[in-house]
Design a protein around this motif. Structure first.
Motif, short mmCIF file in Angstrom:
data_model
loop_
_atom_site.label_atom_id
_atom_site.label_comp_id
_atom_site.label_asym_id
_atom_site.label_seq_id
_atom_site.Cartn_x
_atom_site.Cartn_y
_atom_site.Cartn_z
N VAL A 180 0.83 -1.21 0.00
CA VAL A 180 0.00 0.00 0.00
C VAL A 180 0.86 1.25 0.00
O VAL A 180 0.65 2.20 -0.77
CB VAL A 180 -0.95 -0.01 1.21
CG1 VAL A 180 -1.67 1.33 1.33
CG2 VAL A 180 -1.97 -1.15 1.07
N ILE A 181 1.88 1.24 0.89
CA ILE A 181 2.77 2.41 0.95
C ILE A 181 3.51 2.60 -0.37
O ILE A 181 3.65 3.72 -0.88
CB ILE A 181 3.75 2.25 2.13
CG1 ILE A 181 2.99 2.28 3.46
CG2 ILE A 181 4.81 3.34 2.09
CD1 ILE A 181 3.85 1.96 4.67
N ALA A 182 3.98 1.47 -0.93
CA ALA A 182 4.70 1.57 -2.20
C ALA A 182 3.78 2.07 -3.31
O ALA A 182 4.19 2.89 -4.15
CB ALA A 182 5.28 0.20 -2.58
N GLY A 183 2.53 1.59 -3.33
CA GLY A 183 1.59 2.06 -4.35
C GLY A 183 1.33 3.55 -4.23
O GLY A 183 1.33 4.28 -5.23
N ILE A 184 1.09 4.01 -2.98
CA ILE A 184 0.87 5.45 -2.78
C ILE A 184 2.11 6.25 -3.17
O ILE A 184 2.04 7.28 -3.84
CB ILE A 184 0.49 5.72 -1.31
CG1 ILE A 184 -0.85 5.05 -0.99
CG2 ILE A 184 0.42 7.21 -1.05
CD1 ILE A 184 -1.25 5.15 0.46
N GLY A 185 3.28 5.73 -2.76
CA GLY A 185 4.52 6.42 -3.10
C GLY A 185 4.77 6.47 -4.60
O GLY A 185 5.19 7.50 -5.14
N LEU A 186 4.50 5.34 -5.28
CA LEU A 186 4.69 5.32 -6.72
C LEU A 186 3.74 6.27 -7.43
O LEU A 186 4.12 6.97 -8.38
CB LEU A 186 4.49 3.90 -7.25
CG LEU A 186 5.64 2.91 -7.04
CD1 LEU A 186 5.23 1.53 -7.51
CD2 LEU A 186 6.88 3.39 -7.78
N THR A 187 2.50 6.32 -6.97
CA THR A 187 1.53 7.24 -7.59
C THR A 187 1.96 8.69 -7.40
O THR A 187 1.96 9.49 -8.35
CB THR A 187 0.14 7.03 -6.98
OG1 THR A 187 -0.25 5.66 -7.15
CG2 THR A 187 -0.87 7.94 -7.63
N ALA A 188 2.36 9.01 -6.17
CA ALA A 188 2.82 10.37 -5.92
C ALA A 188 4.08 10.69 -6.71
O ALA A 188 4.21 11.76 -7.31
CB ALA A 188 3.06 10.57 -4.41
N ALA A 189 5.03 9.72 -6.71
CA ALA A 189 6.28 9.96 -7.45
C ALA A 189 6.02 10.08 -8.95
O ALA A 189 6.64 10.88 -9.65
CB ALA A 189 7.26 8.81 -7.19
#
Length: 500
Positions: A180-189
């Motif tokens: 979940v954190i990686a998905g949110i981070g990837l979307t933001a990045a």
């Protein structure tokens, strides 16, 4: 062709977003790979830590069971009293094994704190453990995976185990949280990267726009001026796009200067052809006129006079053609017949010839060099340079004008100056005085009765000087006109292709 390529560039600019998309996708994939690697590393590290902690708890539980059996020893080999001790975690498994490895009895602490005896099938899953404290993983029917170890107790052994469900549950939760954190981070990045890439590539888009505008200009015809340039804000050499902008501006400058030079060359060529046609047409018209009068037999013209005029015009036309041929040879870089030419002798002879032709002028020679100073040059051509400069001073200045020829030498060059105190050269033609068919008769009045020149004398002098790897300059104002010729003193100054 150039305009079509410019249109192609403009059309492809619409697809320029593909570069941005590729960059964003590439960056996102890279970030995804990094996040995945970090997530897996975190999950596996945490799982190993939890397993080590579980193994420590299993070993401690086995030691407690071993100690309890030694203290609470009974003759009943199936007693599981050690599992009823306080502090036993839920799910704790215990078993007693005889010396032959057969599981005598086994039980597990339930959720309500009670002891439940294991079935035969469950006890079978515990068989085969060596009582040496080593940790093993076994799947116990209806109970799941367990970490087990066995210790000896008076010839027999005791088994202790704890469930791995908590470890697996915590590992799964951690993995979900990481995803979940990686998905949110990837979307933001990805969003931030798209914005950054778009902003960083915006100057490159403006550079492409400038290139497309220049490519659409018809450079193959007409006068080309005012080509577009990359804005100054997009020419920062500290950035890659700025370096491209600087290089494109430099290229456009070169193109514009080349086109301007081409335009000037074309204009000079048209003017040259017009002047040459005019100069040739005048003697040809005179010759044709005299020939017509002579063949008409009217008796109105003395044949001897007519022949003299035809001869004079033929001589003038021949001289013009020879001058044009000489300029053509010099432009082609024809080799010169070089030899050691004494500068003092050359200057003295040139002034002596000029004095004989212009006795109404005052001629002076100033030699500020050693009599042995020589230059590697074509004697006849160098003599022609001085003759043209002196003839220019004689023809374009009134009687009584003082003409001074000065020769001096430096370490590497010989300098010859031709100075006169005549009326000077008009400023509007001073910059083009060495161009072909340039005349300065407007201000520098010819002596009455002298034949008009072709306007090639100074152009020939400049071409011959350049052929000798030298240079010629002029400065002029009323009462002070000076032509200066620089020539190299050594033969090595001449390129090999110009020696003969």
């Amino acid at each position: 062709m150039l305009m079509r390529r410019g249109q192609d560039i403009g059309a492809h600019r619409g697809r320029g977003g593909s570069l941005r998309r590729r960059l964003v996708v590439s960056m996102s994939l890279l970030l995804a790979a990094v996040c995945a690697a970090m997530s897996f590393a975190t999950v596996f590290t945490q799982r190993d830590y939890l397993r080590e902690d579980l193994d420590q708890s299993v070993s401690e539980a086995a030691e407690r069971h071993q100690g309890a059996l030694l203290r609470l020893w009974t003759d009943d080999a199936t007693s599981l009293g050690f599992l009823r001790l306080r502090g036993q975690p839920v799910g704790t498994l215990g078993a007693r094994v005889d010396s032959s490895g057969r599981v005598l009895t086994a039980g597990v602490v339930t959720d309500d704190g009670r002891l439940r005896v294991l079935s035969a099938a469950q006890r079978t899953a515990l068989g085969g453990l060596t009582a040496n404290g080593a940790l093993r993983t076994r799947v116990v029917p209806d109970l799941g995976e367990y970490r087990l170890t066995a210790l000896k107790v008076d010839g027999n052994s005791v088994i202790a185990g704890l469930p791995m469900a908590d470890v697996q549950r915590m590992t799964n939760r951690l993995m979900v949280a990481e995803l979940v954190i990686a998905g949110i981070g990837l979307t933001a990045a990805g969003c931030v990267g798209a914005v950054v890439v778009r902003r960083q590539l915006r100057p490159l888009g403006r550079v492409a726009t400038t290139a497309a505008e220049v490519a659409r200009v018809p450079l193959d015809r007409g006068e080309v001026t005012g080509l577009s340039r990359v804005p100054e804000r997009d020419t920062d050499p500290a950035t890659e796009a700025g370096q491209v902008g600087v290089a494109l501006n430099l290229l456009i400058d070169h193109v514009e200067s080349s086109l301007a030079e081409r335009q000037r060359t074309e204009e000079r060529m048209r003017r040259f052809l017009a002047d040459a046609s005019h100069e040739l047409r005048t003697p040809l018209a005179s010759i044709a006129g005299y020939a017509q009068l002579m063949t008409g037999g009217t008796g109105e013209l003395d044949p001897e006079l007519a022949w003299r005029r035809v001869s004079a015009q033929s001589t003038r036309m021949t001289g013009l053609v020879e001058d044009l041929l000489l300029l053509a040879h010099l432009d082609e870089g024809r080799p010169l017949c070089t030899a050691e030419v004494n500068v003092a002798t050359l200057v003295a002879e040139a002034v002596w010839d000029a004095r004989a032709a212009g006795g109404d002028h005052i001629w002076q020679v100033v030699l500020r060099l050693d009599a042995s100073v020589t230059v590697a040059a074509d004697h006849a051509r160098l003599q022609q340079v001085l003759a043209n400069l002196l003839a220019n001073a004689r023809v374009h200045t009134p009687a009584g004008t003082r003409v001074t020829v000065t020769a001096e030498a430096t370490d590497a060059e010989c300098v010859v100056r031709v100075h006169d105190d005549g009326p000077g050269i008009p400023a509007k033609v001073l910059s083009s005085v060495f161009e072909r068919f340039t005349r300065v008769d407007v201000s520098r009045a010819r002596t009455v009765g002298r034949e008009g020149g072709t306007g090639l004398g100074l152009a020939i002098a400049a071409a011959i000087t350049r052929a000798h790897c030298g240079r010629i300059e002029v400065r002029s104002e009323p009462g002070d006109t000076e032509f200066t010729v620089w020539l190299p003193l050594t033969e090595h100054a001449l390129p090999a292709g110009r020696r003969k």
